[in-house]
Enzyme design. Structure first.
Site, mmCIF file in Angstrom:
data_model
loop_
_atom_site.group_PDB
_atom_site.id
_atom_site.type_symbol
_atom_site.label_atom_id
_atom_site.label_comp_id
_atom_site.label_asym_id
_atom_site.label_seq_id
_atom_site.Cartn_x
_atom_site.Cartn_y
_atom_site.Cartn_z
ATOM 1 N N TYR A 217 54.340 -5.643 61.737
ATOM 2 C CA TYR A 217 54.237 -7.050 61.353
ATOM 3 C C TYR A 217 52.861 -7.339 60.760
ATOM 4 C CZ TYR A 217 58.488 -8.562 63.860
ATOM 5 O OH TYR A 217 59.783 -8.755 64.272
ATOM 6 N N ASP B 139 61.752 -15.941 64.987
ATOM 7 C CA ASP B 139 61.754 -17.386 65.152
ATOM 8 C C ASP B 139 61.956 -18.075 63.807
ATOM 9 O OD1 ASP B 139 61.139 -16.942 67.836
ATOM 10 O OD2 ASP B 139 58.979 -17.055 67.470
#
Length: 236
Positions: A75, A18
């Site tokens: 992540y 994103d």
């Protein structure tokens, strides 16, 4: 690459993120018919914007694929609980106090036990599959207890899946969501009543592993996002 090679070039990245999400390691591949006779790394970094850097150019076999060959992606998600203008773009601000870290830890331990993340993604009907194999998930905190770091590894992720998970875990820590209800999302594909993903700027793609390539990240966000040595992060 097209500007430098002066010929059309197709670039395939290891994934998509994103807007405002960061990466300390990211791979892409391209096919080039003729070798170049100049310092490509130097030229690339001259034309790229300041927030993108290329560290290595690695010759690969013909069928190597940056996206589909990846077997694990890891992540980090950084949170700070106090207003700090130096962190505003590289860590997510949540003005939360007295979080129930033990409950967050208990709920996080559930993630590797389930594989269908249909209820924790945006638009699951648009996915070919909602199965994701989470191999590790845990939280760290700094010495002062006012900064948090979520780490997760899986073979793949769905749209906004990590940010939605972080948002739900923070609700557990704040006492507005029970661990049982969170587990029901994983076990029954029940859609959460509150579905706000965590802020994007706290999320970092930190490592991508391949069967034939496993490199440590050349860049570290410790100098900016962590503002501490790695030893200052302790498991909760």
């Amino acid at each position: 690459m097209q500007k430098i090679l002066k010929t059309p070039v197709a670039i395939v990245g290891c994934g998509r993120t994103d807007a405002q999400v960061h990466a300390s390691q990211f791979f892409f591949h391209l096919d080039v018919n003729q070798p170049w006779e100049f310092d490509m790394l130097f030229r690339l970094n001259k034309v790229l914007p300041p927030d993108i850097a290329v560290f290595d150019i690695i010759p690969m076999q013909e069928l190597a694929h940056a996206r589909f060959d990846a077997v694990k992606r890891s992540y980090d998600y950084f949170i700070h609980t106090y207003k700090d203008p130096f962190l505003s773009q590289i860590s997510a601000l949540y003005l939360l106090r007295n979080l129930h870290l033990d409950k967050i830890k208990t709920a996080t331990a559930l993630l590797p036990l389930y594989s269908d993340y249909r209820s924790l993604c945006i638009a699951p009907a648009e996915q070919n599959s909602t199965i994701c194999h989470v191999t590790a998930a845990h939280w760290l905190t700094d010495a002062n207890g006012d900064r948090l770091r979520f780490q997760i590894s899986a073979n793949r992720y769905l749209s906004r899946m990590i940010r939605i998970i972080v948002g739900q875990l923070l609700r557990i820590g704040a006492g507005t969501l029970s661990i049982d209800e969170f587990e029901s999302y994983l076990a029954t594909e029940k859609t959460p009543k509150h579905f706000a993903p965590a802020h994007p700027q706290g999320l970092y793609l930190s490592k991508v592993d391949y069967p034939y390539l496993n490199l440590a990240p050349r860049s570290s966000f410790s100098a900016a996002a962590q503002l501490h040595t790695s030893d200052s992060w302790q498991p909760i």
